[in-house]
Design an enzyme around this catalytic site. Structure first.
Site, PDB file in Angstrom:
ATOM      1  N   LEU A 191     -11.621  58.591  85.591  1.00 23.86           N
ATOM      2  CA  LEU A 191     -11.910  59.836  86.305  1.00 23.86           C
ATOM      3  C   LEU A 191     -11.635  60.970  85.334  1.00 23.86           C
ATOM      4  O   LEU A 191     -10.763  60.867  84.472  1.00 23.86           O
ATOM      5  CB  LEU A 191     -11.005  59.997  87.534  1.00 23.86           C
ATOM      6  CG  LEU A 191     -11.221  59.071  88.741  1.00 23.86           C
ATOM      7  CD1 LEU A 191     -10.173  59.372  89.805  1.00 23.86           C
ATOM      8  CD2 LEU A 191     -12.615  59.231  89.322  1.00 23.86           C
ATOM      9  N   ASP A 192     -12.370  62.057  85.477  1.00 24.72           N
ATOM     10  CA  ASP A 192     -12.073  63.247  84.676  1.00 24.72           C
ATOM     11  C   ASP A 192     -10.651  63.710  84.950  1.00 24.72           C
ATOM     12  O   ASP A 192     -10.097  63.474  86.030  1.00 24.72           O
ATOM     13  CB  ASP A 192     -13.025  64.394  85.044  1.00 24.72           C
ATOM     14  CG  ASP A 192     -14.461  64.118  84.655  1.00 24.72           C
ATOM     15  OD1 ASP A 192     -14.700  63.206  83.859  1.00 24.72           O
ATOM     16  OD2 ASP A 192     -15.342  64.823  85.182  1.00 24.72           O
ATOM     17  N   ARG A 193     -10.079  64.417  83.981  1.00 26.79           N
ATOM     18  CA  ARG A 193      -8.725  64.943  84.133  1.00 26.79           C
ATOM     19  C   ARG A 193      -8.563  65.747  85.433  1.00 26.79           C
ATOM     20  O   ARG A 193      -7.589  65.587  86.169  1.00 26.79           O
ATOM     21  CB  ARG A 193      -8.388  65.853  82.947  1.00 26.79           C
ATOM     22  CG  ARG A 193      -7.021  66.522  83.038  1.00 26.79           C
ATOM     23  CD  ARG A 193      -6.950  67.740  82.129  1.00 26.79           C
ATOM     24  NE  ARG A 193      -7.052  67.370  80.735  1.00 26.79           N
ATOM     25  CZ  ARG A 193      -5.995  67.135  79.949  1.00 26.79           C
ATOM     26  NH1 ARG A 193      -4.770  67.226  80.435  1.00 26.79           N
ATOM     27  NH2 ARG A 193      -6.178  66.815  78.690  1.00 26.79           N
ATOM     28  N   THR A 204     -10.475  65.697  88.149  1.00 21.26           N
ATOM     29  CA  THR A 204     -10.941  65.025  89.355  1.00 21.26           C
ATOM     30  C   THR A 204      -9.810  64.177  89.909  1.00 21.26           C
ATOM     31  O   THR A 204      -9.171  63.429  89.169  1.00 21.26           O
ATOM     32  CB  THR A 204     -12.156  64.129  89.058  1.00 21.26           C
ATOM     33  OG1 THR A 204     -13.201  64.931  88.505  1.00 21.26           O
ATOM     34  CG2 THR A 204     -12.667  63.459  90.328  1.00 21.26           C
ATOM     35  N   HIS A 220     -19.083  63.316  83.420  1.00 17.53           N
ATOM     36  CA  HIS A 220     -19.325  64.553  84.169  1.00 17.53           C
ATOM     37  C   HIS A 220     -20.608  64.513  84.999  1.00 17.53           C
ATOM     38  O   HIS A 220     -21.198  65.558  85.296  1.00 17.53           O
ATOM     39  CB  HIS A 220     -19.378  65.757  83.231  1.00 17.53           C
ATOM     40  CG  HIS A 220     -18.075  66.055  82.555  1.00 17.53           C
ATOM     41  ND1 HIS A 220     -17.920  67.103  81.666  1.00 17.53           N
ATOM     42  CD2 HIS A 220     -16.865  65.455  82.617  1.00 17.53           C
ATOM     43  CE1 HIS A 220     -16.666  67.128  81.222  1.00 17.53           C
ATOM     44  NE2 HIS A 220     -16.012  66.134  81.792  1.00 17.53           N
TER      45      HIS A 220
END
Length: 330
Positions: free
Chosen positions: A143-145, A147, A246
């Site tokens: 997961l993105d930082r 998110t 993303h």
């Protein structure tokens, strides 16, 4: 290593070429010798022959024959220093644990893996989640930082391989919740828009790819508007079919409704001001996938504090998201 070894591909190796995987793991192995091992079928990926330029996926298994004492000792990994505070913190994120997997509700702001100027990250804390197992759990997706939400860990190489196949074969149904600026039109649909990284393969930001772009990656996301709040905001459920960097953030921006708090893609428009927090309003709400031990596995993760605040401010009810994707073909 005097016998054949079966080595799992880790999450941070996802997408790497097979020859580069060997260079990272066995730096003394020459490219010429690797090519010979591949031609003779001594190196295999998930039991099948492979070429040097094959892209690996997290959870796959690479068959490595004995390479000789001067070569076949993998480069040592740096020792991890984990303090009691971080150990307690990462254990507090656990929302499910069984013999094969662990599920966390990752908070926004915590990076999954390290990088430039990123010393505190989830991967560096995984030793605290070994519990009774003989080895630390493994990341099988990311997961993105910024998110928050569901992230699944495998507790063994066997589980990692099974989960890796589930993600690779798109047998993992992930639902994300987001608060966006404006309301998508139509209210339900599919975004089929290839993406390419801006500034080369190592760049983070992505954008819609131009026709014929060699770096373009196929990207598909289903979406469904759960609730609109006047004309200013909408609560949207996203279901990514592919898993590009993303992807949801770029797709949301591409249809004219950037995610609240996403200055990287929405600029100043993404920060509406007032009492709405400036943090990214994107949450991995649930996942449904094949469990390594058989059957299906489903789990949901509570919203992070900043999104709970926004939901309360806007009068949004979580139960309204039930059946958001009914009628939409996957």
């Amino acid at each position: 290593m005097k016998e054949v070894a079966q080595i799992g591909v880790s999450a941070d190796e996802d997408g790497i070429r097979l020859d580069r995987w060997f260079k990272r793991r066995f730096p003394a192995l020459t490219h010429g010798r690797l090519e010979k091992l591949l031609r003779t079928g001594q190196v295999r990926v998930d039991g099948a022959r492979a070429k040097a330029n094959a892209r690996l996926a997290a959870g796959q298994t690479v068959r490595v024959p004995p390479l000789g004492e001067e070569i076949d000792t993998p480069a040592p990994k740096p020792e991890r220093a984990l303090n009691d505070k971080d150990a307690a913190f990462v254990r507090s994120l656990v929302i499910h644990k069984d013999k094969s997997l662990i599920v966390l509700n990752k908070p926004a702001g915590l990076a999954v893996q390290g990088g430039t100027k990123t010393e505190r990250h989830l991967d560096g804390m995984l030793d605290a989640l070994a519990f009774e197992a003989a080895e630390r759990p493994r990341l099988v997706h990311r997961l993105d930082r910024d998110t928050s939400g569901v992230i699944v860990l495998a507790r063994s190489a066997k589980s990692a391989a099974a989960l890796g196949r589930a993600f690779q074969q798109k047998d993992a149904r992930k639902i994300y919740w987001a608060l966006v600026i404006g309301t998508p039109a139509p209210l339900q649909g599919t975004i089929d828009l290839a993406l390419a990284k801006q500034g080369g393969p190592r760049a983070e930001r992505v954008s819609p790819a131009d026709a014929g772009d060699e770096d373009a990656q196929h990207a598909v996301t289903h979406y469904s508007v759960v609730t609109s709040v006047s004309t200013k905001f909408a609560w949207v459920a996203f279901m990514p079919v592919t898993g590009r960097t993303h992807q949801i953030r770029a797709h949301a921006r591409a249809i004219g409704t950037p995610i609240v708090g996403d200055g990287k893609y929405g600029g100043v428009t993404a920060h509406p001001g007032g009492e709405i927090p400036r943090q990214l309003h994107l949450h991995a709400r649930s996942i449904d996938l094949a469990h390594p031990d058989g059957g299906r596995f489903f789990i949901e993760a509570d919203l992070p504090p900043h999104m709970k605040k926004s939901w309360k401010l806007l009068g949004l009810e979580e139960r309204d998201a039930e059946g958001a994707f009914e009628g939409l073909e996957e």
